[in-house]
Scaffold this active site. Structure first.
Site, PDB file in Angstrom:
ATOM      1  N   ASP A 169      23.826 -36.428 -52.484  1.00  0.00           N
ATOM      2  CA  ASP A 169      23.514 -37.186 -53.689  1.00  0.00           C
ATOM      3  C   ASP A 169      22.047 -37.059 -54.097  1.00  0.00           C
ATOM      4  O   ASP A 169      21.688 -37.353 -55.239  1.00  0.00           O
ATOM      5  CB  ASP A 169      23.858 -38.660 -53.483  1.00  0.00           C
ATOM      6  CG  ASP A 169      23.137 -39.281 -52.293  1.00  0.00           C
ATOM      7  OD1 ASP A 169      23.055 -38.624 -51.239  1.00  0.00           O
ATOM      8  OD2 ASP A 169      22.658 -40.426 -52.407  1.00  0.00           O
TER       9      ASP A 169
ATOM     10  N   TYR B 105      13.517 -32.894 -50.018  1.00  0.00           N
ATOM     11  CA  TYR B 105      14.847 -32.750 -49.426  1.00  0.00           C
ATOM     12  C   TYR B 105      15.880 -32.441 -50.507  1.00  0.00           C
ATOM     13  O   TYR B 105      16.674 -31.492 -50.383  1.00  0.00           O
ATOM     14  CB  TYR B 105      15.220 -34.034 -48.688  1.00  0.00           C
ATOM     15  CG  TYR B 105      16.669 -34.110 -48.278  1.00  0.00           C
ATOM     16  CD1 TYR B 105      17.184 -33.286 -47.285  1.00  0.00           C
ATOM     17  CD2 TYR B 105      17.548 -35.004 -48.908  1.00  0.00           C
ATOM     18  CE1 TYR B 105      18.518 -33.352 -46.915  1.00  0.00           C
ATOM     19  CE2 TYR B 105      18.878 -35.080 -48.547  1.00  0.00           C
ATOM     20  CZ  TYR B 105      19.359 -34.247 -47.551  1.00  0.00           C
ATOM     21  OH  TYR B 105      20.682 -34.309 -47.200  1.00  0.00           O
TER      22      TYR B 105
ATOM     23  N   LYS C 231      18.102 -28.925 -50.943  1.00  0.00           N
ATOM     24  CA  LYS C 231      19.563 -28.901 -50.924  1.00  0.00           C
ATOM     25  C   LYS C 231      20.122 -28.327 -52.223  1.00  0.00           C
ATOM     26  O   LYS C 231      21.124 -27.592 -52.215  1.00  0.00           O
ATOM     27  CB  LYS C 231      20.119 -30.305 -50.673  1.00  0.00           C
ATOM     28  CG  LYS C 231      19.874 -30.844 -49.279  1.00  0.00           C
ATOM     29  CD  LYS C 231      20.607 -30.059 -48.207  1.00  0.00           C
ATOM     30  CE  LYS C 231      22.095 -30.279 -48.247  1.00  0.00           C
ATOM     31  NZ  LYS C 231      22.805 -29.574 -47.140  1.00  0.00           N
TER      32      LYS C 231
END
Length: 285
Positions: free
Chosen positions: A97, A120, A124
């Site tokens: 998410d 992060y 991703k």
């Protein structure tokens, strides 16, 4: 499967269908950032499908270790995807998410605009893009959120530890998401694995919405019922601003799962139900 020693990798091994021959690789056995290591694993096992659960998940540390986060979360998936493409194989990439800004107030569709606010999340998202570009219709990206398991480090186990050592806790109440039991995510990934016709980006979490405060209260109450906690800890709701972190978290990261439910024909349990199941598992371990 990569990331065998992580909480999702562990649950994938516990739920593997009888029809699947699973080669589960930990970081010690397969360094996904090493091209030769990845190529060697493909030569040894000739996998029809790779489920990549290996990831750098320390969100705050990623702010200071950007190169390492991108090596594991972006370059690693790219190397795997390239080998899979050369071998004519498929890939399932697990994502997060955190690829979204999280500044809305309605469940986020898989097609929604991505705008990560953290290193992060950016790492991703880069991994997602590599996999989709290299494999096209031979891959699925499955985004999830707020993952926990009996195995490994996660919010549930951290809260239980703090509740055993403290009498009062302050927990953030103005960030919303969907706590997700890694075992249920593992089962959905096996369902994806069985469907070679599915490709693109999907969302999967447990059902329902909670704040971190709601989640902590449920952990406390369920922990007391199962004897995992001996006394009732006072939990106070606090704003995220009172608990500053290196990385900026999404304020609202509830993922819209309707397209996944439609194609898989299964619906997730509510997060409170799965939390109870996980704590039963932990109490009986």
């Amino acid at each position: 499967m990569t990331g065998a020693s992580g909480q999702l990798g562990w649950e994938l091994q516990r739920t593997v269908p009888d029809s699947v021959e699973l080669f589960a690789k930990s970081h010690a056995e397969l360094d996904i950032c090493d091209e030769q290591s990845v190529a060697r694993a493909f030569r040894l096992h000739s996998p029809e499908l790779v489920v990549n659960t290996a990831a750098f998940t320390d969100v705050d540390r990623a702010e200071h270790s950007r190169d390492l986060a991108f090596a594991i979360n972006a370059e690693g998936p790219r190397l795997i995807a390239r080998q899979a493409a050369d071998a004519g194989g498929r890939m399932i990439q697990v994502s997060t998410d955190y690829v979204f800004a999280g500044d809305g107030n309605t469940p986020i569709l898989p097609t929604a605009r991505t705008a990560p606010n953290s290193a992060y999340g950016r790492s991703k998202l880069a991994g997602e893009k590599h996999v989709l570009q290299l494999l096209g219709t031979q891959c699925a990206v499955v985004r999830t959120a707020w993952l926990y398991s009996r195995h490994g480090r996660n919010f549930v186990k951290t809260m239980l530890g703090l509740m055993r050592s403290r009498t009062n806790l302050g927990v953030v109440s103005d960030q919303l998401g969907s706590p997700t039991w890694a075992r249920e995510l593992a089962r959905s990934i096996w369902a994806f694995a069985a469907r070679a016709d599915l490709h693109g980006v999907y969302h999967w979490t447990d059902d329902g919405v909670a704040s971190w405060y709601d989640f902590a209260v449920a952990i406390r109450d369920n922990g007391l019922e199962r004897g995992l906690l001996k006394r009732r800890v006072v939990i106070d709701p606090i704003p995220a601003a009172a608990y500053p972190t290196a990385a900026r978290r999404p304020r609202y990261s509830v993922l819209d799962k309707r397209s996944t439910i439609d194609v898989l024909g299964v619906s997730p349990n509510h997060w409170q139900t799965n939390l109870s199941h996980m704590l039963d598992d932990l109490a009986n371990a």
